[in-house]
Enzyme design. Structure first.
Site, mmCIF file in Angstrom:
data_model
loop_
_atom_site.group_PDB
_atom_site.id
_atom_site.type_symbol
_atom_site.label_atom_id
_atom_site.label_comp_id
_atom_site.label_asym_id
_atom_site.label_seq_id
_atom_site.Cartn_x
_atom_site.Cartn_y
_atom_site.Cartn_z
ATOM 1 N N ASP A 107 -16.780 -1.678 17.300
ATOM 2 C CA ASP A 107 -17.300 -1.967 18.642
ATOM 3 C C ASP A 107 -17.502 -3.473 18.822
ATOM 4 O O ASP A 107 -17.908 -3.935 19.891
ATOM 5 C CB ASP A 107 -18.574 -1.155 18.957
ATOM 6 N N SER A 108 -17.141 -4.256 17.787
ATOM 7 C CA SER A 108 -17.059 -5.712 17.947
ATOM 8 C C SER A 108 -15.974 -6.053 18.972
ATOM 9 O O SER A 108 -15.888 -7.203 19.413
ATOM 10 C CB SER A 108 -16.768 -6.390 16.603
ATOM 11 N N ASP A 153 -15.660 3.137 15.498
ATOM 12 C CA ASP A 153 -17.100 3.006 15.744
ATOM 13 C C ASP A 153 -17.542 3.902 16.884
ATOM 14 O O ASP A 153 -16.906 3.922 17.954
ATOM 15 C CB ASP A 153 -17.430 1.558 16.135
ATOM 16 N N LYS A 160 -17.713 5.872 12.548
ATOM 17 C CA LYS A 160 -18.776 5.086 11.902
ATOM 18 C C LYS A 160 -19.990 5.021 12.824
ATOM 19 O O LYS A 160 -19.841 4.803 14.029
ATOM 20 C CB LYS A 160 -18.283 3.684 11.559
ATOM 21 N N GLU A 201 -24.161 3.504 13.114
ATOM 22 C CA GLU A 201 -25.142 2.554 12.579
ATOM 23 C C GLU A 201 -26.497 3.231 12.424
ATOM 24 O O GLU A 201 -26.953 3.932 13.326
ATOM 25 C CB GLU A 201 -25.280 1.351 13.526
ATOM 26 N N GLU A 232 -24.018 -4.684 6.022
ATOM 27 C CA GLU A 232 -23.756 -5.935 6.738
ATOM 28 C C GLU A 232 -24.895 -6.923 6.535
ATOM 29 O O GLU A 232 -26.072 -6.602 6.746
ATOM 30 C CB GLU A 232 -23.551 -5.645 8.241
HETATM 31 O O1 KIV Z 1 -17.757 -3.525 14.875
HETATM 32 C C1 KIV Z 1 -17.437 -4.088 13.824
HETATM 33 O O2 KIV Z 1 -16.523 -4.924 13.764
HETATM 34 C C2 KIV Z 1 -18.173 -3.746 12.616
HETATM 35 C C3 KIV Z 1 -17.921 -4.589 11.396
HETATM 36 C C4 KIV Z 1 -18.635 -5.868 11.533
HETATM 37 C C5 KIV Z 1 -18.275 -3.875 10.145
HETATM 38 O O3 KIV Z 1 -18.953 -2.834 12.613
#
Ligand code: KIV
Length: 273
Positions: free
Chosen positions: A51-52, A90, A120, A122, A189
């Site tokens: 989600d980056s 994510d 994934k 969090e 992280e």
């Molecule tokens: O969203 C992302 O890019 C991440 C990484 C920083 C692990 O969760």
């Protein structure tokens, strides 16, 4: 001999075998078809549709505004490009916290509409019910502890997490909880390397670090950071392998000069009747 070949598809089991065989796991983000193809062809084990994308692709300040539809769109683009890597997607903010049924529905959409291989999430104890419920549908889950950017408004900053004993102990408990719940791997992280080493040695599932030192079972970076496209982000943990922003700038300026001077297109770049 390596437990994973360059030809066979990477699965969650491959990653677990790699941990047992002490073979470092490589993971990078990708959000679009063209770069995902290059990342996969280069032999990266895990592609994270992170989600980056919110920061890197959409120019937003945090990952909070990302929606499930956005993530599915990016994951679809990546999925079309990938032959070998395991694709982890994510789950965005607001699609799994505090409601395990919604979490399951969101994860199912990612698997059906984007054909991701895993999701994934969090967080630790707060989201373990969602993790368990997603797992009941046979969807593999990767955990994410330490700096969890979706909680930026709780933390207030993006500084190193779990430096104090209390937060470090909670992180270790959460990591064990996620392993017991059935996560196939976790991302750590921006935490001290000693803490990451402890988690790595106490867990039997792979631990993949970003800013968590060298003792993890694998490493992950945001592709655009590694390539030097995002120049305004320079944390200590980041190694840039290219300065692509400068290269791109040079290429675009040359193109503009050539058009303005009449040099482009030339004879060989033109069609004749
Ligand atoms: O969203 C992302 O890019 C991440 C990484 C920083 C692990 O969760």
């Amino acid at each position: 001999m390596s437990v994973h070949s360059k030809a066979t598809k990477v699965t969650t089991h491959t990653l677990q075998e790699m941990k047992r065989a002490n073979e470092p796991i490589t993971m990078l983000t990708a959000y679009d078809y063209s770069l995902a193809r290059l990342v996969d062809a280069a032999g990266v084990d895990v592609i994270l549709v992170g989600d980056s994308a919110s920061n890197v692709m959409a120019g937003q300040v945090t990952t909070v505004p990302m929606t499930l539809d956005h993530m599915i769109y990016h994951a679809q683009c990546v999925q079309r490009a990938v032959d070998r890597a395991l694709i982890v997607v994510d789950m965005p903010f607001g699609t799994y916290q505090g409601n395990s049924r919604q979490a399951l529905e969101s994860a199912i959409r990612i698997m059906k509409e984007a054909e991701g291989h895993a999701v994934k999430l969090e967080g630790g104890s707060e989201i373990v019910e969602s993790v368990e419920r997603i797992l009941t549908a046979g969807i593999p889950v990767m955990g994410h502890l330490g700096l969890t950017p979706q909680s930026i408004y709780k933390f207030g900053t993006y500084t190193v997490r779990a430096k104090e004993d209390e937060e470090a102990e909670k992180l270790i408990e959460d990591a064990k909880l996620l392993e017991e719940a059935g996560c196939f791997a976790i991302v750590l992280e921006k935490i001290p390397k000693e803490l990451a080493q402890r988690v790595q040695s106490e867990l039997s599932i792979p631990v993949i670090g970003i800013g968590a030192g060298p003792h993890c079972d694998g490493q992950v970076l945001v592709l655009h950071d590694l390539l030097g496209i995002t120049m305004d982000f320079s944390p200590r943990f980041l190694r840039r392998y290219l300065n692509l922003a400068e290269e791109i700038d040079g290429a675009i300026r040359s193109y503009c000069e050539d058009v303005r001077s009449g040099d482009f297109p030339n004879e060989s770049e033109s069609y004749t009747s």
